[in-house]
Design an enzyme around this catalytic site. Sequence first.
Site, PDB file in Angstrom:
ATOM      1  N   CYS A 270      -3.188  10.380  -4.169  1.00  0.00           N
ATOM      2  CA  CYS A 270      -2.799   9.680  -5.694  1.00  0.00           C
ATOM      3  C   CYS A 270      -3.706   7.857  -5.038  1.00  0.00           C
ATOM      4  CB  CYS A 270      -1.231   8.573  -5.866  1.00  0.00           C
ATOM      5  SG  CYS A 270      -0.928   8.222  -4.085  1.00  0.00           S
TER       6      CYS A 270
ATOM      7  N   ARG B   5      -6.906   8.327  -2.868  1.00  0.00           N
ATOM      8  CA  ARG B   5      -8.063   8.409  -2.419  1.00  0.00           C
ATOM      9  C   ARG B   5      -8.704   9.574  -3.038  1.00  0.00           C
ATOM     10  NH1 ARG B   5      -8.775   6.986   2.272  1.00  0.00           N
ATOM     11  NH2 ARG B   5      -6.920   6.588   2.432  1.00  0.00           N
TER      12      ARG B   5
ATOM     13  N   HIS C 293     -14.251   8.173  10.702  1.00  0.00           N
ATOM     14  CA  HIS C 293     -13.286   7.860   9.000  1.00  0.00           C
ATOM     15  C   HIS C 293     -11.793   8.520   8.921  1.00  0.00           C
ATOM     16  CE1 HIS C 293     -12.359   6.336   5.274  1.00  0.00           C
ATOM     17  NE2 HIS C 293     -12.320   7.377   4.993  1.00  0.00           N
TER      18      HIS C 293
ATOM     19  N   SER D  28      -4.746   3.751   5.285  1.00  0.00           N
ATOM     20  CA  SER D  28      -3.352   3.865   3.711  1.00  0.00           C
ATOM     21  C   SER D  28      -2.378   2.522   3.676  1.00  0.00           C
ATOM     22  CB  SER D  28      -2.626   4.577   4.410  1.00  0.00           C
ATOM     23  OG  SER D  28      -2.406   5.900   4.669  1.00  0.00           O
TER      24      SER D  28
ATOM     25  N   THR E 148       3.602   8.367   6.895  1.00  0.00           N
ATOM     26  CA  THR E 148       2.747   9.828   7.492  1.00  0.00           C
ATOM     27  C   THR E 148       2.501  10.774   6.715  1.00  0.00           C
ATOM     28  OG1 THR E 148       5.305  10.129   6.858  1.00  0.00           O
ATOM     29  CG2 THR E 148       4.548   9.355   9.358  1.00  0.00           C
TER      30      THR E 148
ATOM     31  N   GLN F  69      -1.286  15.848   3.713  1.00  0.00           N
ATOM     32  CA  GLN F  69      -2.205  15.654   2.544  1.00  0.00           C
ATOM     33  C   GLN F  69      -3.385  16.401   2.877  1.00  0.00           C
ATOM     34  OE1 GLN F  69      -1.572  11.201   0.637  1.00  0.00           O
ATOM     35  NE2 GLN F  69      -0.093  12.970  -0.593  1.00  0.00           N
TER      36      GLN F  69
ATOM     37  N   ALA G 104      19.562  -3.093 -13.686  1.00  0.00           N
ATOM     38  CA  ALA G 104      19.101  -1.582 -13.888  1.00  0.00           C
ATOM     39  C   ALA G 104      16.614  -1.493 -13.769  1.00  0.00           C
ATOM     40  CB  ALA G 104      19.159  -0.486 -14.968  1.00  0.00           C
TER      41      ALA G 104
ATOM     42  N   MET H 264      13.330  -2.787  -8.429  1.00  0.00           N
ATOM     43  CA  MET H 264      13.547  -2.674  -7.879  1.00  0.00           C
ATOM     44  C   MET H 264      14.961  -2.279  -6.727  1.00  0.00           C
ATOM     45  SD  MET H 264      11.734  -4.448  -5.279  1.00  0.00           S
ATOM     46  CE  MET H 264      12.581  -5.928  -3.948  1.00  0.00           C
ATOM     47  N   SER H 265      15.419  -2.585  -7.652  1.00  0.00           N
ATOM     48  CA  SER H 265      16.992  -1.819  -7.485  1.00  0.00           C
ATOM     49  C   SER H 265      17.203   0.263  -7.561  1.00  0.00           C
ATOM     50  CB  SER H 265      18.087  -1.714  -9.198  1.00  0.00           C
ATOM     51  OG  SER H 265      18.378  -2.996  -8.865  1.00  0.00           O
TER      52      SER H 265
END
Length: 341
Positions: free
Chosen positions: A50, A52, A98, A108, A114, A119, A189, A192-193
């Site tokens: 998602c 790179r 790289h 990242s 990790t 991936q 809701a 962050m919650s």
Amino acid sequence: MDLLCLGLNHETAPVEVRERFAVSADQLGDASKDLTGMAGIEEVVVLSTCNRMEVYAVTDEVTTAELSIKEYLAGNEGFEAHDESHFYKKVEVDAARHLCRVVSGLDSMVLGETEIFGQVKQAYTQALQSSATGSTLNRLFQKSFSVGKKVRTQTAIQGGQTSVGSVAVDLAEKIFGHLKYSEVMVIGAGEMSRITAQRMMERGAKKVYVVNRSLENAQKLAQEMGGEAVAFDDWERVLAKVDVVVSSTGASEPVVLPEHVEGVRAKRKYRPLFMIDIAMPRDIDPAVAKIEEVYLYDLDTLQEQADENRTKRLEQVRVCEQIIDNEIQKISNQQSNEHIK
């Protein structure tokens, strides 16, 4: 033969550009194989996440290979002039370094994460199974996995969580030992919650209750998390059951007061209660923290811990880079010896 890395990532390209050039996870092997049939390319590993999109290639002509890769990735839309600014190109030792940084989590969005290790392994495995790799990339990727493991075991680059939600979960586990038998109540809701509660469920929390002024929104979030929606005027009843409270409403005054907690202490048998207030202004009256078995953390406290953890990770980057440089030097020395022979 030269080693080439051509790619774009979260720092060089916005999400709409990354989407255009992305390759689905189950097509990485096919894409790698397709590229080996194009001009100037001998070996290929295509990596697409998602954040790179990168192509590692062994080529006898870097410029030709670069054009072939760009044309392939652009597909029917064609590679446009403004796309150029989003791509980076690295060759030979820089490309190897790289890859090692990527595998080690140094490149990242979340420093030291990790997930990228797995991936990259998956991307390489698909390319290998599709017969798209040869001796050069096989050795390089195996070496990068070795370097990534060394970085993670010999440094503290992964030490401490760097997001507010994850810090909250770490603190909860310190209090309860683990979250396996813990029940969580989320008041509000919002995003962050949701993130904080999800982190707790991922760590094994037994159940989540979602409270919101809009019961419909509470039901949506509860369904998403496999939990139970609770009407706003019924949250005090649930307080007697839960071990963790995460509160993030838009209220202008505190929602949870000392008397609310005092009223259920006996029912709770004075068990520890971990309360996370990630609202601004605060949802939980600071006086609640004076109750003996209550552990209350607000947004500032959690952010301070996250920032401290992030600083510690950044301090470890120099150590990680030294490990990578030492390993890259070994590769260079080995290649020099082979050329002499």
